[in-house]
Design a protein around this motif. Structure first.
Motif, short mmCIF file in Angstrom:
data_model
loop_
_atom_site.label_atom_id
_atom_site.label_comp_id
_atom_site.label_asym_id
_atom_site.label_seq_id
_atom_site.Cartn_x
_atom_site.Cartn_y
_atom_site.Cartn_z
N GLY A 156 1.22 -0.96 -0.04
CA GLY A 156 0.48 0.46 0.15
C GLY A 156 0.77 1.16 -0.19
O GLY A 156 0.46 2.08 0.71
N GLY A 157 2.22 1.01 -0.39
CA GLY A 157 2.83 2.78 -0.77
C GLY A 157 3.73 2.27 0.80
O GLY A 157 4.16 3.77 0.62
N ALA A 158 3.57 2.14 2.13
CA ALA A 158 3.89 2.09 3.17
C ALA A 158 4.88 1.15 3.56
O ALA A 158 4.91 -0.29 2.93
CB ALA A 158 2.84 2.50 4.39
N LEU A 159 6.04 1.10 4.16
CA LEU A 159 6.95 -0.02 4.03
C LEU A 159 6.07 -0.74 5.87
O LEU A 159 5.59 -0.28 6.03
CB LEU A 159 8.04 1.05 5.19
CG LEU A 159 8.95 -0.40 6.24
CD1 LEU A 159 10.13 -0.89 5.40
CD2 LEU A 159 10.08 0.20 7.23
N GLU A 160 6.39 -1.49 4.87
CA GLU A 160 5.57 -3.17 5.89
C GLU A 160 6.42 -4.22 6.90
O GLU A 160 6.22 -4.50 7.49
CB GLU A 160 4.73 -4.07 4.64
CG GLU A 160 4.02 -5.26 5.72
CD GLU A 160 3.56 -6.04 4.21
OE1 GLU A 160 2.51 -6.62 4.66
OE2 GLU A 160 4.50 -6.68 3.49
N GLN A 161 7.54 -4.26 6.20
CA GLN A 161 8.42 -5.05 6.94
C GLN A 161 9.82 -4.49 6.18
O GLN A 161 10.45 -4.56 5.44
CB GLN A 161 8.36 -6.80 6.60
CG GLN A 161 9.47 -7.43 7.65
CD GLN A 161 8.45 -8.97 7.79
OE1 GLN A 161 7.95 -9.05 8.45
NE2 GLN A 161 9.31 -9.96 6.91
N ALA A 162 10.71 -4.85 7.61
CA ALA A 162 12.43 -4.50 7.58
C ALA A 162 13.35 -5.30 8.32
O ALA A 162 13.17 -5.15 9.24
CB ALA A 162 12.57 -2.67 7.27
N GLU A 163 13.82 -5.33 7.19
CA GLU A 163 15.16 -6.86 7.96
C GLU A 163 16.54 -6.71 7.53
O GLU A 163 17.09 -6.30 6.58
CB GLU A 163 14.51 -8.13 7.94
CG GLU A 163 14.01 -9.11 8.32
CD GLU A 163 12.78 -9.70 8.18
OE1 GLU A 163 13.51 -10.76 7.14
OE2 GLU A 163 11.78 -10.68 8.16
N ARG A 164 17.07 -6.37 8.67
CA ARG A 164 18.53 -6.80 8.76
C ARG A 164 19.30 -8.06 9.58
O ARG A 164 19.19 -7.50 10.51
CB ARG A 164 19.25 -4.98 8.45
CG ARG A 164 20.45 -5.62 8.46
CD ARG A 164 21.22 -4.63 8.73
NE ARG A 164 23.10 -4.01 8.72
CZ ARG A 164 23.67 -3.17 7.81
NH1 ARG A 164 22.34 -3.43 6.60
NH2 ARG A 164 24.20 -3.70 7.51
N SER A 165 20.23 -8.70 9.21
CA SER A 165 20.89 -9.73 9.75
C SER A 165 22.47 -9.60 8.98
O SER A 165 22.91 -9.14 7.85
CB SER A 165 20.69 -10.88 9.25
OG SER A 165 20.72 -11.45 8.43
N GLU A 166 23.03 -9.72 10.40
CA GLU A 166 24.47 -9.59 9.87
C GLU A 166 25.38 -10.78 10.82
O GLU A 166 24.46 -11.14 12.02
CB GLU A 166 25.49 -8.49 10.75
CG GLU A 166 25.11 -7.59 10.08
CD GLU A 166 25.43 -5.89 10.52
OE1 GLU A 166 26.85 -6.03 11.02
OE2 GLU A 166 25.20 -4.96 9.96
N GLY A 167 26.62 -11.73 10.67
CA GLY A 167 27.05 -12.69 11.49
C GLY A 167 27.99 -13.67 10.35
O GLY A 167 28.11 -13.72 9.63
#
Length: 448
Positions: free
Chosen positions: A40-51
């Motif tokens: 819908g034009g908006a941020l729904e989910q943001a993920e970041r991973s480091e390892g």
């Protein structure tokens, strides 16, 4: 970071030797990934991973064990080595396992020529979000699209390092940048969905996000009004989107693991014709900017170009060291592995000889039949090659596309099917599996 992974793998080898291992290999993988979903034009989910993940394989005579962890503290590596050695002492003997001989190991490689890692900076999350929003907006702008179930933009970077107790040490970096969109057309029970996406090593090579969204929307709309075809025998054109699955079945059948187990429909086919005489399947692990390229395999052997099928004839199996030893053959440099398991055979970049006709030429000449654009489920008999899959696509009559098709099954025998393939010339050259649209006459189609 390269030196860090080099140090980690050497520390694992030192710990293995101290714990009593006769030989060992170690792998370390360090990575970063970012994924942005919009709706819908908006941020729904943001993920970041480091390892960082580490893996250790140890040998006690002809016994082996593999352990892994995501904790790189010295005490953890010591415990890993002790546990692995204890496990190996209890493992069954296998006369075929073991490291490569020193003279088999890769000595040098040209990472710059492979271009596996984009030197440009990691994209800002707002840039990824903008790509996802553009893809979603373009899909929604297609007449007939009612909603977008997901639009995603992602970036990843990995560093990989492998070291063995008999002298091999090497590593490389890999990046990827991707955009995808899933569109839904129609309403109620008449809804249909389809997708499009692109993934590249270099961000500059990525398709425009709006183009991806528009294509996803158009594909979904084209599936509206789908109905079952009549049961019968027809020519079937496997669209370039899914045609590589057919060659994938051939590649699975010549995997050294399947051959060693005696569970392949190509068990007795070495040196025999498996494709039309004018077609070949080439493996090239050194193509620049292609995801499956690599300078060496997971056992430290050099990778090399080879003809899997040459002028229709099957030339050999896909082997790592263990399966090669079981079959009395040398490894083809095709070992693959993660940190948590021993190596197993896998293919790198492959390409099927392209044809001279366009996809439209094949549609025109096929008369009445089915163009398959998506498939679900699979019943493949690994011993006989009998093939049956659920399919959807579009119906063709007199060489003209008529309407969408779904809820049908296509069936045949892979050995026979592959001998009848007619390739188009529309393969995408940047993919790790370069396979054009493929026409096969006389397939069984189950519908109404």
């Amino acid at each position: 970071m390269t030196q860090n992974l080099d140090t980690l793998t050497q520390s694992l080898l030192d710990a293995a030797k101290k714990a009593g291992a006769d030989a060992a290999d170690a792998m370390a993988v360090s990575g970063t990934s970012v994924s942005i979903d919009v709706r819908g034009g908006a941020l729904e989910q943001a993920e970041r991973s480091e390892g960082t993940d580490i893996g250790l394989r140890v040998f006690i005579g002809q016994r082996q064990a593999n352990v892994s962890a995501s904790d790189t503290r010295p005490e953890t590596m010591t415990a890993m080595a002790e546990r692995a050695v204890a496990m190996a002492r209890e493992a069954p003997e296998d006369p075929h396992i073991g490291l490569a001989d020193a003279d088999q190991l890769a000595k040098s490689w040209n990472l710059d020529a492979l271009e596996l890692s984009d030197p440009t900076p990691e994209p800002d999350p707002m840039v990824l979000q903008q790509d996802a929003q553009e893809a979603e907006a373009a899909a929604l702008a297609v007449d007939g699209v009612t909603q977008v179930s997901g639009a995603t933009a992602a970036y990843g970077q990995r560093m990989i390092h492998l070291a063995t107790s008999n002298g091999f040490s090497g590593g490389y970096a890999r990046t990827d940048r991707a955009t995808s969109c899933v569109a839904i057309a129609g309403t109620g029970t008449g809804m249909e969905r389809d997708y499009d996406g692109d993934s590249r090593i270099f961000q500059a090579d990525l398709r425009d996000a709006a183009d991806i969204g528009k294509s996803a929307g158009q594909r979904a709309v084209e599936r509206l009004g789908a109905r079952k075809p009549k049961t019968g025998t027809y020519p079937v054109l496997f669209d370039e989107r899914i045609s590589s699955s057919l060659i994938g079945h051939l590649l699975s059948a010549i995997n050294g693991g399947a051959i060693a187990r005696g569970s392949s429909w190509l068990m007795e086919a070495l040196g025999q014709q498996v494709l039309p005489a004018h077609l070949s399947v080439t493996e090239d692990p050194h193509r620049a900017r292609v995801p499956a390229s690599r300078p060496f395999d997971a056992e430290g052997l050099p990778t090399q170009k080879r003809q899997i099928v040459e002028n229709g004839l099957l030339t050999g199996w896909t082997l790592d060291l263990a399966t090669g030893r079981k079959l009395g053959m040398p490894s083809t440099g095709n070992a693959a592995r993660g940190v948590s398991a021993p190596p197993s055979p896998s293919v790198w970049n492959i390409a099927l000889t392209q044809g001279e006709q366009t996809r439209d030429d094949l549609i025109r000449d096929m008369g009445t039949g089915l163009i398959v654009t998506s498939m679900i489920g699979a019943t493949i008999n690994p011993n006989t090659g009998d093939y049956s899959r659920g399919a959807a696509g579009v119906w063709v009559e007199n060489g003209q596309i008529q309407h969408a098709v779904n809820e049908c099954t296509i069936a045949g025998n892979l050995r026979d099917m592959l001998m009848r393939i007619v390739p188009a010339n529309d393969a995408r050259l940047h993919l790790s599996r370069v396979v054009p649209s493929l026409l096969i006459e006389g397939m069984t189609l189950a519908g109404d």
